[in-house]
Each structure stands twice: as structure tokens, then as C-alpha cells.
Scaffold this active site. Structure first.
Site, PDB file in Angstrom:
ATOM      1  N   ALA A 285       0.827  -1.207   0.000  1.00 29.45           N
ATOM      2  CA  ALA A 285       0.000   0.000   0.000  1.00 29.45           C
ATOM      3  C   ALA A 285       0.859   1.255   0.000  1.00 29.45           C
ATOM      4  O   ALA A 285       0.518   2.245  -0.643  1.00 29.45           O
ATOM      5  CB  ALA A 285      -0.924  -0.009   1.210  1.00 29.45           C
ATOM      6  N   ILE A 287       4.228   1.706  -0.762  1.00 24.86           N
ATOM      7  CA  ILE A 287       5.266   1.970  -1.768  1.00 24.86           C
ATOM      8  C   ILE A 287       4.593   2.581  -2.999  1.00 24.86           C
ATOM      9  O   ILE A 287       3.722   1.962  -3.604  1.00 24.86           O
ATOM     10  CB  ILE A 287       6.012   0.674  -2.154  1.00 24.86           C
ATOM     11  CG1 ILE A 287       6.835   0.202  -0.957  1.00 24.86           C
ATOM     12  CG2 ILE A 287       6.930   0.928  -3.354  1.00 24.86           C
ATOM     13  CD1 ILE A 287       7.549  -1.102  -1.184  1.00 24.86           C
ATOM     14  N   GLU A 289       4.668   2.710  -6.060  1.00 18.75           N
ATOM     15  CA  GLU A 289       5.256   2.207  -7.299  1.00 18.75           C
ATOM     16  C   GLU A 289       4.521   2.761  -8.520  1.00 18.75           C
ATOM     17  O   GLU A 289       5.042   2.793  -9.620  1.00 18.75           O
ATOM     18  CB  GLU A 289       5.289   0.670  -7.309  1.00 18.75           C
ATOM     19  CG  GLU A 289       3.964  -0.044  -7.558  1.00 18.75           C
ATOM     20  CD  GLU A 289       3.033   0.028  -6.355  1.00 18.75           C
ATOM     21  OE1 GLU A 289       3.523   0.253  -5.242  1.00 18.75           O
ATOM     22  OE2 GLU A 289       1.803  -0.130  -6.538  1.00 18.75           O
ATOM     23  N   ASP A 331       7.676  34.608 -33.421  1.00 13.55           N
ATOM     24  CA  ASP A 331       7.673  35.193 -34.762  1.00 13.55           C
ATOM     25  C   ASP A 331       6.681  36.335 -34.793  1.00 13.55           C
ATOM     26  O   ASP A 331       5.782  36.367 -33.968  1.00 13.55           O
ATOM     27  CB  ASP A 331       7.064  34.182 -35.741  1.00 13.55           C
ATOM     28  CG  ASP A 331       8.080  33.277 -36.333  1.00 13.55           C
ATOM     29  OD1 ASP A 331       9.247  33.610 -36.237  1.00 13.55           O
ATOM     30  OD2 ASP A 331       7.665  32.247 -36.882  1.00 13.55           O
ATOM     31  N   ASP A 642      14.485  27.094 -39.216  1.00 15.26           N
ATOM     32  CA  ASP A 642      14.164  27.296 -37.804  1.00 15.26           C
ATOM     33  C   ASP A 642      14.331  26.013 -36.997  1.00 15.26           C
ATOM     34  O   ASP A 642      14.366  26.049 -35.772  1.00 15.26           O
ATOM     35  CB  ASP A 642      12.716  27.778 -37.646  1.00 15.26           C
ATOM     36  CG  ASP A 642      12.540  29.198 -38.141  1.00 15.26           C
ATOM     37  OD1 ASP A 642      13.548  29.918 -38.179  1.00 15.26           O
ATOM     38  OD2 ASP A 642      11.406  29.572 -38.471  1.00 15.26           O
ATOM     39  N   GLU A 707      -0.908   5.864   7.370  1.00  7.07           N
ATOM     40  CA  GLU A 707      -1.067   4.422   7.588  1.00  7.07           C
ATOM     41  C   GLU A 707       0.167   3.825   8.253  1.00  7.07           C
ATOM     42  O   GLU A 707       0.072   3.030   9.192  1.00  7.07           O
ATOM     43  CB  GLU A 707      -1.316   3.716   6.247  1.00  7.07           C
ATOM     44  CG  GLU A 707      -2.703   4.008   5.684  1.00  7.07           C
ATOM     45  CD  GLU A 707      -2.772   3.809   4.170  1.00  7.07           C
ATOM     46  OE1 GLU A 707      -2.046   2.938   3.648  1.00  7.07           O
ATOM     47  OE2 GLU A 707      -3.536   4.547   3.512  1.00  7.07           O
ATOM     48  N   ASN A 732      -6.013   1.339   0.308  1.00  4.11           N
ATOM     49  CA  ASN A 732      -5.096   1.680  -0.778  1.00  4.11           C
ATOM     50  C   ASN A 732      -5.818   1.729  -2.124  1.00  4.11           C
ATOM     51  O   ASN A 732      -5.621   2.630  -2.929  1.00  4.11           O
ATOM     52  CB  ASN A 732      -3.976   0.639  -0.823  1.00  4.11           C
ATOM     53  CG  ASN A 732      -2.938   0.972  -1.873  1.00  4.11           C
ATOM     54  OD1 ASN A 732      -2.544   2.120  -1.996  1.00  4.11           O
ATOM     55  ND2 ASN A 732      -2.522  -0.018  -2.629  1.00  4.11           N
TER      56      ASN A 732
HETATM   57  P1  ATP Z   1       8.096  37.177 -39.479  1.00  3.18           P
HETATM   58  O1  ATP Z   1       8.681  37.169 -38.149  1.00  3.18           O
HETATM   59  O2  ATP Z   1       7.377  38.453 -39.799  1.00  3.18           O
HETATM   60  O3  ATP Z   1       7.319  35.956 -39.814  1.00  3.18           O
HETATM   61  P2  ATP Z   1      10.107  36.056 -41.024  1.00  3.18           P
HETATM   62  O4  ATP Z   1      11.194  35.822 -40.083  1.00  3.18           O
HETATM   63  O5  ATP Z   1       9.263  34.953 -41.458  1.00  3.18           O
HETATM   64  O6  ATP Z   1       9.244  37.264 -40.516  1.00  3.18           O
HETATM   65  P3  ATP Z   1      11.075  36.121 -43.647  1.00  3.18           P
HETATM   66  O7  ATP Z   1       9.966  35.319 -44.190  1.00  3.18           O
HETATM   67  O8  ATP Z   1      12.414  35.554 -43.474  1.00  3.18           O
HETATM   68  O9  ATP Z   1      10.664  36.792 -42.299  1.00  3.18           O
HETATM   69  O10 ATP Z   1      11.155  37.401 -44.538  1.00  3.18           O
HETATM   70  C1  ATP Z   1      12.139  38.365 -44.357  1.00  3.18           C
HETATM   71  C2  ATP Z   1      11.990  39.405 -45.440  1.00  3.18           C
HETATM   72  O11 ATP Z   1      12.150  38.783 -46.709  1.00  3.18           O
HETATM   73  C3  ATP Z   1      10.620  40.049 -45.485  1.00  3.18           C
HETATM   74  O12 ATP Z   1      10.568  41.202 -44.683  1.00  3.18           O
HETATM   75  C4  ATP Z   1      10.433  40.377 -46.938  1.00  3.18           C
HETATM   76  O13 ATP Z   1      11.014  41.629 -47.216  1.00  3.18           O
HETATM   77  C5  ATP Z   1      11.242  39.324 -47.637  1.00  3.18           C
HETATM   78  N1  ATP Z   1      10.385  38.247 -48.143  1.00  3.18           N
HETATM   79  C6  ATP Z   1       9.613  37.430 -47.434  1.00  3.18           C
HETATM   80  N2  ATP Z   1       8.975  36.536 -48.202  1.00  3.18           N
HETATM   81  C7  ATP Z   1       9.359  36.784 -49.470  1.00  3.18           C
HETATM   82  C8  ATP Z   1       9.079  36.203 -50.754  1.00  3.18           C
HETATM   83  N3  ATP Z   1       8.254  35.171 -50.888  1.00  3.18           N
HETATM   84  N4  ATP Z   1       9.652  36.741 -51.821  1.00  3.18           N
HETATM   85  C9  ATP Z   1      10.497  37.770 -51.706  1.00  3.18           C
HETATM   86  N5  ATP Z   1      10.813  38.340 -50.543  1.00  3.18           N
HETATM   87  C10 ATP Z   1      10.265  37.892 -49.434  1.00  3.18           C
END
Ligand code: ATP
Length: 895
Positions: A285, A287, A289, A331, A642, A707, A732
Site C-alpha cells: 500500500a 510503496i 510504485e 515570430d 528554424d 497508515e 489503498n
Molecule cells: P516574421 O517574423 O514576420 O514571420 P520572417 O522571419 O518569417 O518574418 P522572412 O519570411 O524571413 O521573415 O522574410 C524576411 C523578409 O524577406 C521580409 O521582410 C520580406 O522583405 C522578404 N520576403 C519574405 N517573403 C518573401 C518572398 N516570398 N519573396 C520575396 N521576398 C520575401
């Protein structure tokens, strides 16, 4: 089909053999193939059968000892006892099996929610389907960050690089091609060298491609290697591991105490078999586990509940870690903002490159000429674009479009200006491209007019990036940058648009623009485009909630610092009054960070709330610096770059809607609705779950201590055995077990998001838990001994009273500790219905155990009179006010 050497065939031969027409399979044909080939998934190993689970429950060492002892007892004495003990042990095991089964099912269900989608051409349209629906012959579009959903023969490739490490262990991404491969000496080409194939289970690191599915499910190379997907991953979290270690030490202590109890009893002349059974029952009762298993259940069920607030947990320990998060790095686009982009400003640069004029609308460019006479600005927006609009020209927004919301917005603007995107794209097919990536921050495409043969190189991207490719005097670059800055101050995302005609004799024989080529130079700038993306309405409240909960939100964006700051101000991340004259005082840019001496970075990062124009690599750096300063970091991300930052963060958060498969795979948690507020809700839920695990531990350990003390102290005070083995096991199972389960349903504490995060290394027993266990244990033992002292009568009568007081004390205790801070009164008796039902059920079962004939026989009890019931109720009820006093002291201390 698996035997065909697809890599040796040309794209056309491959398409012919698989009957894969250019616009994609027709739905009916795909459905027929799906029936024939089966779904595109790997088979999972079957779940463990119930009897295996049961056996593992019963094979616990202490349970075996107990069963052996009970058998011996039956042999020398009453068989009824043996039967009762065996029945209780079995019942206990069955409950354990049910728990484990629930946990396993919850974890499986979570896994299925993380389904991967694929972009596939069907019925002439690009569609997003669950990748399980793919069939051989399907044409699949691969984009940066996508998981390769099946084995594909690539037929069109642009800058495609694939990470095949899961399959081959090779960590360097492989450049892929579309041409047929022939080994010169006729020998077979190794899997890793079949550069025109993409394999299921690998990842697109970069670029775009179209491939024809050549194998699905178990027929894929991954299927051959994996045979069966082993899904029984061990689910241990740091808390579980700590608990397991703690449980082992506790078990040792309990065993020693039980040995002592046994020796005491023998010395006092009790029957050895009875004493042995008592000691073993107490050990079984007391322990704990089941603690690690209970934690799994709590975490898994918690994770299932989190799905309801749109937070999908991919790695179970995250549920536990969430409660300790001190910093959320988010983001901007889509998480803090709506990701509903709209072109609100256009600043065209006239053919004669003067930028003097006021911003004019795209409408002024609306000329009803043929598609090959469109102004280059319009051409660029329409052609340098991967988004897709549905056939109906009017449906430019919303569901009928797919792709990046920013690019959809650009197409919408083109249509609103009176141009037909479809017509433009048909007249100017794309013949080569250099896809967008977050480091270059621009995208370039090459187009050839189908009637005149004229060629245009078109480019769009971040102004600082695009303008470096333009042939412009410095003054004009400055003027354009100033205009971009002006737009950014209004919170707009700014794109520069540029390009140049390319002589018709310059031709690229591949679909790939050579990297680092001189082709992207001497461009004309066509203008600037400003896109608005409104902040999400619920973000300011979520940011305020973070701050109250001791969590610092930070914004990390690839966007321009001025845009980032304007949005930060709109959502309350920066005070409205933050100094505008000093443009970058509150924002740290990637460039500034890179230029900073290393020893200054940690302090700078810690003070900064907004990071702009950072590269994905810098995201990792930011996480690491924050972690080194003792922060527990949750980090959002969506792109393929990312993934390392997501993995490195304590809680990597990927986006369910717009994120890439790679990001989702690397993340601990996926936001199904992409909202920042969901992270905050998940943190609250994580804190609640941890609180409830603590409450469970508090409840079980205090009861067990009661207990143990009771059985140990009674003989010291010269009293007979206060509880029989069968009664110990019953308490238990029922009195501890039922309410114990109900703690998982306990709602959050009122202050759950008003207190600082829990230090991650904090022991489960911290903040007064072990003291509580000791004093409540002592109180329960004391009250039970008291009733035994005043009871008199036969041993059975005494034991029935002790059995009752012990049971009632536990039930009061369960109710009283439902909140660590609020009184039970304030919390309400009915706010956790499961607990109320558990307590009432345990009470009813106890009444049956002492008031029914078979209960009396089985548990060796005698019926109690009304006044005896009142006595037991009154004594046990003392537990409640005692715990309320503890809460008052805690509140005073916290203040
Ligand atoms: P956020 O935090 O707003 O999502 P992000 O980190 O995703 O931004 P990115 O997508 O890397 O940003 O874009 C950075 C920059 O690149 C933008 O500010 C824009 O000027 C340019 N950019 C984004 N997408 C495109 C695309 N499809 N074609 C051309 N330039 C782009």
C-alpha cells in the site's frame, strides 16, 4: 513495380509507365489506385495486448510477495482472506491496465493528429491532401521545409537540396537533379547516388521540385528499411525519472519500516502469519510504485486536453516544462499578426528612374493592354510569385488561393488593378528561378514571353537586399530606403520590386539560376510595395497575461526593424510612448548583433524585446544566450531553417497551419491555430497539470504516511493491531485510488497565471510539500489512534472504527487540498465533479464494507451505530480546518 529502376528512366518514360498525365491524376483514377495500393503509410507495430499489460502489472515484486503470503495464509488459516486479497490485487492490476491503456491511447491519438500533408496535382489543380492518400503516379510539389511524402522520381527541380539523414545517416543535404541516370559501367547505382529520386522520410532543405510518386507506404525505401514502425517509444519525462529515483529510496525506507513492524508484532506475541501479511500489505500500500505511471497518465491526458485549446504536444515532457517557461520568443507574421496580408501602398518608380512623385495606387497602372504589355512592376508581382489563384478570376482572396499569404496578396492587388494573373502567367512562363530564402531575403525568376521571345529577369524582396542588385545612384537608393522606412513606420511590410530584360540569346539550359552568378546585377527598380498585416486582436491581452505570469515575451522577426517596432507598439510589447526619435533603441537587428563584441551580446540580448532582420542562425544564438542566463525559452518557428532553434529551445513551438513539416517535426509543440495566445493558454494548462500532479503526490504520500505511523505507533502505545491486511489493501485501492484519479480533473488555481514560473530544477517536494506530508500523516495517524483508544470492545470493533476514521480522514484530505491557496469553501465542493463522485463512491463502498453481511465477513468488520458514525465523522473532519489553517499561513507567507 518496386523492381523498376526509376532513376534510369527519363521523366517522360517514368510518367508514361506510371500513367501520370501532366495535369495530375483524375480523382476517380486516384481512388482506384488507392484501393489497389492501400494508403501511403508505414505499418505500426501492434499495440501491446491487454494480457501483457496485466502481466506486467502483476509481476511487481511486492505484489508477488503479497500473493505468496496470502497463499500461505490461506493454507494455514482462512481461504476467504486469501481470496479477498487476490481479488483486490487483481482489481488493482485491472485499474492499472486501464490507466496504461488510456495513456497509450491518448499518446497514439496525439501522434495521429500530427498528420503530414502533401501538395499534389489532381484534376488539373494543386491540392493539399493528407499524405496517406498519395498513390503511384501522383505528381507532388515539394517545397522548402516539406517532408518527402513518398518515393518520388523528380521531374522538375529548382535548387532542390534534400536531407536524407533519417534514411542514410548522411547529414550533408544532397543536391537533386531531374535527368535520367545511367551508370557508365552498367553496374547498379547505389541508393544514395540516385540523385533524381526523393525518398519518403527525407526533408527538403531548400528549393522546389515536382516529382512523380513511384512507391508508397511499405513499398518505399523507408518501408523496406523500417518494416514495422516501432511506436512504443519510452515515455519518460524528467519528472518521471526524478520520481522513479525518489520512489526507489522511499520503497527502501518503507520496507525497513515494515520489517520493523513485523518484528514488533512477533515480539508482542501476534501470530507470525498475520504479522507477515500485515507488513507485506502495508508495503504494497505504501510503496508508491505507481507514481511514474500516474504522471504519464496525467501528462498524456493533459496533452489530450491541450488539443482542445489548439496546442498539440509532440513530446510529452513538454507538458511538464511548459509550466516553467520564463520567456516566449515569437515570430511576428502569423503568430502575433493575422497573416491576412493586403497591399495598401504602392510606390512605383517611373520608367525614367525618378522617385520624386507621391505614392500612387496600382490602379494608375491599370491599362487594358494585352498581357505582354503589362508594366514590369505588375509583371513582377504576378510572375515572381509561387501563390496560386483558383480558376475563377474574381475569387482572388480567401479559400480559393493557396500559398504564402503575402504572395496571395500581391496577386490580389494585380487582379484588383485590372490585370489577369492567369493570362500574364500563360504569356510569360517561368523558365528558371532562384527561390526565396530567409538569408538572401529575395526571390528571382526568369520568364520568356511565348509570343515575342522577350525575356525578363524579375526580383522581389526586402528593400536593402533588392536595392543592392539595382543600378541606381546612391541618392536614389537613399530616397527609396527613406520611403521604405516611412512605410515601415506605419507597420507595413515593405518589398522592393526590380528586374531587367535579358537578351533573348542568354538562355539557361536548366531550370536553375546559377547561384552567385552575375545575372542578378544591374537591375532597374520598379518600385516599392507596402503590405499591411493587422495584429491579432487577442495578442495584447495575451502579452499582458504573460507579464503577470512572470514570462517575458520577445519578438524575433525577419522583417524590417521599423515595421517590427510599429507592430510591437500596436500589441503592447513596447509602450506606446517608446521613443520614436531613436529609431533602433529598442530593437536589435541581426546585423547589429553580428557586429557586437561577443562579451556584450549576452547582456544586449537579455535587455532586448525585439529582434529584427535576424537570420535563422541568429535565432539559435539568441536562444542559447537566453538559456545561459537562466531563462527557460519557448521559441516559435515555421521555416526549415528554424528547426535547429526549435530543437534547441526548451519548448520549440511550430505552426500547424503555415509551418513546414521540418519545423513541426523538430518542435515540442504545434500550434494548430498559429496564435500566440495559444502558447499562453498552453503554459497555463501546463502549470495546471503540474499543480495537479503535486496535489496527487501530496494526497497519496500523506495518506501512506498516516497508515505507516498508525501501524507503527499502535503497538508502541500497547494497542492491538489497528488494521487488518485486507483493510489496508482496501484503503489503498478505494480510498486512495478513486480520489487520486480525480485530481487530474481539478480546474486550475485562480492564481495559476499570476505567479512566477516554477524553477525547472525545483523538487516535487518543494514549497512545503514534504512538511505537509509529515504533519498531515501524523494528524491522520493521531486521529485514528485516538478513536482506537476510546473505542474499546472487541478487536474487530476497534479495527472497524480505525478503518472508518482513516477512510474519512483521507476523503476530507482529498477535498481540502484541491486548492493549495483557496479555501474549499471558496473553491466550491462541486467544482471538480469527478472528485465529488469519487469521494461519495468511496464513502458508499466503505459503508457497504461495514454494513453488509459479506462486507463483515470479507473485511472482518462490525456494523457501527449512528453515534459511532458521528464520532468518526467529527474526528476526521478536523483534517479540513487544519489544512485551511495551513493555506492561510501559505497565503500570508506568499504575500
Ligand atoms: P516574421 O517574423 O514576420 O514571420 P520572417 O522571419 O518569417 O518574418 P522572412 O519570411 O524571413 O521573415 O522574410 C524576411 C523578409 O524577406 C521580409 O521582410 C520580406 O522583405 C522578404 N520576403 C519574405 N517573403 C518573401 C518572398 N516570398 N519573396 C520575396 N521576398 C520575401
Amino acid at each position: 513495380m518496386a523492381a523498376t529502376a526509376w532513376h534510369q528512366l527519363t521523366a517522360d518514360e517514368c510518367a508514361q509507365q506510371l500513367q501520370s498525365p501532366l495535369p495530375g491524376l483524375r480523382s476517380a483514377e486516384a481512388a482506384a489506385r488507392l484501393r489497389h495500393f492501400g494508403p501511403n503509410q508505414l505499418q505500426e507495430a501492434p499495440a501491446r495486448p491487454w494480457w501483457r499489460l496485466l502481466l506486467s502489472q502483476l509481476s511487481d515484486f511486492m505484489i508477488l510477495v503479497l500473493l505468496a503470503a496470502a497463499t500461505v495464509a490461506g493454507w494455514v488459516g482462512e481461504w476467504l482472506d486469501t481470496l479477498a486479497i487476490v481479488a483486490i490485487v487483481l482489481l488493482n492490476a485491472i485499474i492499472g491496465v486501464v490507466q496504461e491503456y488510456r495513456a497509450e491511447r491518448a499518446v497514439r491519438a496525439l501522434r495521429q493528429l500530427v498528420a503530414v500533408n502533401a501538395k499534389v496535382y489532381r484534376d488539373g489543380q494543386l491540392q493539399t491532401l493528407a499524405s496517406t492518400m498519395l498513390v503511384p503516379g501522383d505528381r507532388v510539389l515539394l517545397e522548402s521545409g516539406a517532408a518527402v511524402p513518398a518515393d518520388l522520381r523528380l521531374v522538375q527541380v529548382a535548387q532542390l537540396r534534400i536531407d536524407e539523414s533519417t534514411l542514410t545517416g548522411e547529414s550533408v543535404p544532397i543536391d537533386k537533379i531531374a535527368e535520367a541516370l545511367m551508370s557508365p559501367d552498367g553496374r547498379a547505382i547505389a541508393l544514395a547516388e540516385r540523385l533524381n529520386l526523393a525518398f519518403k522520410g527525407s526533408w527538403v532543405v531548400n528549393g522546389r521540385a515536382i516529382g512523380i510518386v513511384v512507391a508508397t507506404g511499405m513499398q518505399t525505401e523507408l518501408g523496406h528499411v523500417a518494416r514495422l514502425l516501432q511506436t512504443h517509444e519510452t515515455l519518460t519525462t524528467p519528472l518521471q525519472r526524478r520520481l522513479a529515483g525518489f520512489g526507489r529510496r522511499l520503497a527502501l525506507l518503507v520496507l525497513m519500516i515494515c520489517a520493523l513492524l513485523f518484528l514488533f508484532g512477533i515480539a508482542r506475541g501476534e501470530a507470525p502469519v498475520l504479522m507477515f501479511l500485515t507488513a507485506v500489505s502495508l508495503a504494497v500500500a505504501a510503496i508508491p510504485e505507481a507514481l511514474p505511471a500516474v504522471v504519464t497518465v496525467a501528462l498524456a491526458l493533459g496533452a489530450r486536453r491541450m488539443v482542445k485549446v489548439n496546442a498539440l504536444i509532440r513530446k510529452l515532457p513538454a507538458v511538464e516544462t511548459l509550466g516553467s517557461v520564463t520567456c516566449i520568443c515569437s515570430d511576428k507574421t502569423g503568430t502575433l499578426t493575422e497573416n491576412r496580408m493586403q497591399v495598401v501602398k504602392a510606390y512605383p518608380v517611373a520608367a525614367n528612374p525618378s522617385v520624386a512623385g507621391l505614392p500612387i495606387s496600382l490602379h494608375s497602372l491599370a491599362v487594358a493592354h494585352g498581357a505582354n504589355e503589362a508594366p514590369p512592376l505588375i509583371l513582377t508581382l504576378a510572375l515572381n510569385n509561387d501563390a496560386i489563384l483558383a480558376d475563377t478570376e474574381s475569387s482572388t482572396r480567401g479559400r480559393s488561393a493557396s500559398g504564402d499569404p503575402m504572395e496571395i496578396a500581391l496577386l490580389a492587388a494585380v487582379q484588383a488593378a485590372g490585370w489577369s494573373v492567369t493570362a500574364l502567367q500563360q504569356h510569360w512562363p517561368r523558365i528558371a528561378e532562384w527561390p526565396f530564402d530567409a538569408v538572401r531575403k529575395r526571390m528571382t525568376t526568369l520568364h520568356r514571353c511565348d509570343t515575342t521571345g522577350q525575356q525578363w529577369l524579375l526580383c522581389k524582396g526586402a528593400p536593402e537586399s533588392v536595392l543592392t542588385c539595382c543600378a541606381l545612384p546612391a541618392t536614389e537608393v537613399d530616397a527609396l530606403l527613406a520611403e521604405a522606412q516611412h512605410m515601415a513606420e506605419q507597420g507595413l511590410r515593405v518589398l522592393a520590386v526590380a528586374g531587367r530584360p535579358l537578351p533573348a540569346d542568354v538562355s539557361l539550359n536548366t531550370h536553375v539560376l546559377p547561384a552567385a552568378s552575375a545575372i542578378e546585377t544591374g537591375l532597374q527598380c520598379f518600385g516599392l510595395i507596402g503590405l499591411q498585416d493587422p495584429p491579432r486582436a487577442d495578442v495584447p491581452a495575451a502579452i499582458a497575461a504573460c507579464r503577470r505570469a512572470g514570462i517575458q515575451p520577445r519578438m524575433i522577426t525577419g522583417d524590417h526593424p521599423t515595421t517590427a517596432r510599429a507592430i510591437a507598439r500596436q500589441i503592447g510589447l513596447l509602450a506606446e510612448t517608446a521613443d520614436t526619435d531613436e529609431p533602433d533603441s529598442t530593437v536589435l537587428t541581426g546585423a547589429a548583433l553580428a557586429a557586437m563584441p561577443v562579451h556584450e551580446r549576452a547582456a544586449a540580448i537579455e535587455r532586448t524585446l525585439i529582434f529584427a532582420r535576424v537570420t535563422p542562425a541568429q535565432k539559435i544564438e539568441i536562444v542559447q544566450y537566453l538559456q545561459a542566463s537562466g531563462q527557460l525559452v519557448a521559441m516559435t518557428g515555421d521555416g526549415v531553417n528554424d528547426a535547429p532553434a526549435l530543437q534547441g529551445a526548451d519548448i520549440g513551438v511550430a505552426m500547424g497551419r503555415r509551418g513546414t513539416d521540418v519545423a513541426r517535426e523538430a518542435a515540442h509543440m504545434v500550434l494548430l491555430d498559429d496564435r500566440f495566445a495559444t502558447i499562453v493558454a498552453a503554459v497555463a494548462e501546463g502549470r495546471r497539470i503540474y499543480d495537479n500532479i503535486r496535489k496527487f503526490v501530496r494526497f497519496v504520500m500523506a495518506g501512506n504516511t498516516g497508515e505507516i505511523l498508525l501501524l507503527l505507533l499502535a503497538p508502541l502505545f500497547g494497542m492491538p493491531l489497528p488494521l487488518l491486511p485486507i483493510q489496508i489493501l482496501w484503503v489503498n485501492l478505494i480510498t486512495d485510488g478513486l480520489p487520486g484519479l480525480a485530481f487530474a480533473a481539478e480546474p486550475a488555481e485562480r492564481n495559476v497565471m499570476q505567479r512566477p514560473p516554477r524553477p525547472p530544477a525545483e523538487s516535487l517536494l518543494a514549497r512545503g510539500l514534504w512538511q505537509h506530508v509529515l504533519w498531515v500523516g501524523a494528524l491522520i495517524a493521531g486521529l485514528s489512534l485516538l478513536v482506537q483508544a476510546i473505542a474499546g470492545g472487541s478487536p474487530a470493533h476497534q479495527q472497524t472504527l480505525v478503518f472508518t476514521v482513516l477512510t474519512l480522514c483521507q476523503l476530507w484530505h482529498a477535498q481540502a487540498i484541491r486548492s493549495e491557496y483557496d479555501s474549499l469553501w471558496r473553491r466550491g465542493f462541486t467544482s471538480n465533479r469527478s472528485m465529488l463522485i469519487a469521494v461519495l463512491a468511496a464513502l458508499a463502498m466503505h459503508a457497504v464494507a461495514i454494513h453488509s453481511v459479506w462486507g463483515n465477513q470479507l473485511f472482518h468488520t462490525v456494523p457501527l451505530s449512528a453515534s459511532e458514525w458521528l464520532l468518526c465523522l467529527g474526528l476526521s473532519a478536523l483534517v479540513w480546518p487544519a489544512i485551511e489553517i495551513e493555506k492561510v499561513l501559505r497565503r500570508v507567507h506568499d504575500r
